[in-house]
Design a protein around this motif. Structure first.
Motif, mmCIF file in Angstrom:
data_model
loop_
_atom_site.group_PDB
_atom_site.id
_atom_site.type_symbol
_atom_site.label_atom_id
_atom_site.label_comp_id
_atom_site.label_asym_id
_atom_site.label_seq_id
_atom_site.Cartn_x
_atom_site.Cartn_y
_atom_site.Cartn_z
ATOM 1 N N ALA A 102 -19.401 59.399 -47.666
ATOM 2 C CA ALA A 102 -18.887 60.766 -47.651
ATOM 3 C C ALA A 102 -18.551 61.166 -46.222
ATOM 4 O O ALA A 102 -19.038 60.583 -45.267
ATOM 5 N N THR A 103 -17.710 62.186 -46.084
ATOM 6 C CA THR A 103 -17.400 62.761 -44.784
ATOM 7 C C THR A 103 -18.447 63.827 -44.482
ATOM 8 O O THR A 103 -19.251 64.208 -45.339
ATOM 9 N N PHE A 104 -18.419 64.354 -43.252
ATOM 10 C CA PHE A 104 -19.342 65.430 -42.907
ATOM 11 C C PHE A 104 -19.092 66.672 -43.771
ATOM 12 O O PHE A 104 -20.033 67.348 -44.200
ATOM 13 N N ASP A 105 -17.839 66.958 -44.054
ATOM 14 C CA ASP A 105 -17.527 68.114 -44.891
ATOM 15 C C ASP A 105 -18.105 67.934 -46.298
ATOM 16 O O ASP A 105 -18.632 68.888 -46.891
ATOM 17 N N ALA A 165 -18.207 57.634 -38.436
ATOM 18 C CA ALA A 165 -17.081 56.718 -38.243
ATOM 19 C C ALA A 165 -15.782 57.336 -38.764
ATOM 20 O O ALA A 165 -14.713 57.196 -38.145
ATOM 21 N N TYR A 166 -15.875 58.024 -39.913
ATOM 22 C CA TYR A 166 -14.666 58.664 -40.474
ATOM 23 C C TYR A 166 -14.165 59.769 -39.534
ATOM 24 O O TYR A 166 -12.966 59.889 -39.275
ATOM 25 N N HIS A 170 -10.592 60.147 -37.629
ATOM 26 C CA HIS A 170 -9.740 61.270 -38.039
ATOM 27 C C HIS A 170 -10.131 62.525 -37.256
ATOM 28 O O HIS A 170 -10.546 63.534 -37.833
ATOM 29 N N PRO A 171 -10.030 62.485 -35.926
ATOM 30 C CA PRO A 171 -10.461 63.637 -35.127
ATOM 31 C C PRO A 171 -9.512 64.831 -35.279
ATOM 32 O O PRO A 171 -8.324 64.666 -35.522
ATOM 33 N N SER A 172 -10.104 66.021 -35.152
ATOM 34 C CA SER A 172 -9.287 67.241 -35.154
ATOM 35 C C SER A 172 -8.761 67.474 -33.751
ATOM 36 O O SER A 172 -9.436 67.186 -32.755
ATOM 37 N N THR A 183 -3.733 67.820 -27.970
ATOM 38 C CA THR A 183 -4.448 66.636 -27.495
ATOM 39 C C THR A 183 -5.846 66.580 -28.120
ATOM 40 O O THR A 183 -6.413 67.609 -28.507
ATOM 41 N N ILE A 184 -6.363 65.387 -28.194
ATOM 42 C CA ILE A 184 -7.725 65.186 -28.693
ATOM 43 C C ILE A 184 -8.640 65.085 -27.482
ATOM 44 O O ILE A 184 -8.489 64.194 -26.643
#
Length: 210
Positions: A102-105, A165-166, A170-172, A183-184
């Motif tokens: 699962a993702t954090f969300d 890891a996800y 997939h950074p915001s 920019t990240i």
């Protein structure tokens, strides 16, 4: 017959008796004492010694067999123990692999929490959680924060690692001026803690090692 000649003859008889009767039986002893009555006492004494030797050899063989049996039993016990450890590890690995990814969300949703609530529950800055959940915090993550989050999210370490890891992949995007491309902005765990709005005491707490 002189004493020397008698002693030589006695030794010859005892040697022949020794060769013919490796483990003298009662009948053999009687037979030889009747054939050589002058050496009867010597024959009986020698027969007793030979029987003692034979008994000692049997005892040594039995001890050797017992040692072999003991070694076999130890090897079997060791093998069973190793198998038990392997099976336990395999079962534990199976549980980890079976844990849903699962993702954090998704972990937050399953726990019925949002970033604000979990931040208040463990007394950590929302900006720190945002860096983590949005993939802007580079591993390694402080062990205190990981343990606290696992308790709140009711998640396994494997699920946490997958969510991390996800998020990393997939950074915001960070905030950017209108004239610039988004920019990240990556930061380390320590950098995120130090630039957060938390009090110095809480920053020190999250940076300390147990």
């Amino acid at each position: 017959m002189t004493d020397q000649t008698k002693a030589t003859r006695r030794d010859e008889v005892l040697f022949a008796f020794h060769q013919e009767c490796a483990t003298p039986t009662l009948n053999q002893i009687i037979d030889w004492t009747q054939r050589y009555p002058e050496f009867a006492d010597d024959i009986r004494a020698h027969a007793g010694i030979m029987r003692d030797w034979a008994a000692d050899e049997e005892a040594e063989e039995e001890e050797a067999e017992e040692e072999v049996v003991d070694e076999l039993m130890m090897n079997r016990a060791r093998s069973r123990a190793l198998n038990a450890i392997y099976n336990a590890q395999a079962a534990e690995q199976g549980k980890i692999q079976a844990a849903p990814e699962a993702t954090f969300d998704q972990l937050l949703s399953s726990a019925g929490l949002d970033t604000r609530q979990i931040g208040r529950a463990i007394d950590v800055g929302r900006d720190v959680l945002s860096d983590l959940f949005r993939g802007r915090m580079s591993p390694p993550i402080g062990p205190r924060l990981v343990r606290a989050l696992l308790g709140q999210l009711k998640a396994t370490r494997a699920q946490f690692d997958h969510a991390l890891a996800y998020a990393q992949s997939h950074p915001s995007m960070g905030h950017a001026k209108a004239s610039q491309q988004p920019t990240i902005i990556q930061c380390s765990y320590e950098e995120s803690i130090r630039r957060s709005s938390m009090s110095p005491e809480r920053k020190s707490y999250w940076l300390e090692e147990d």
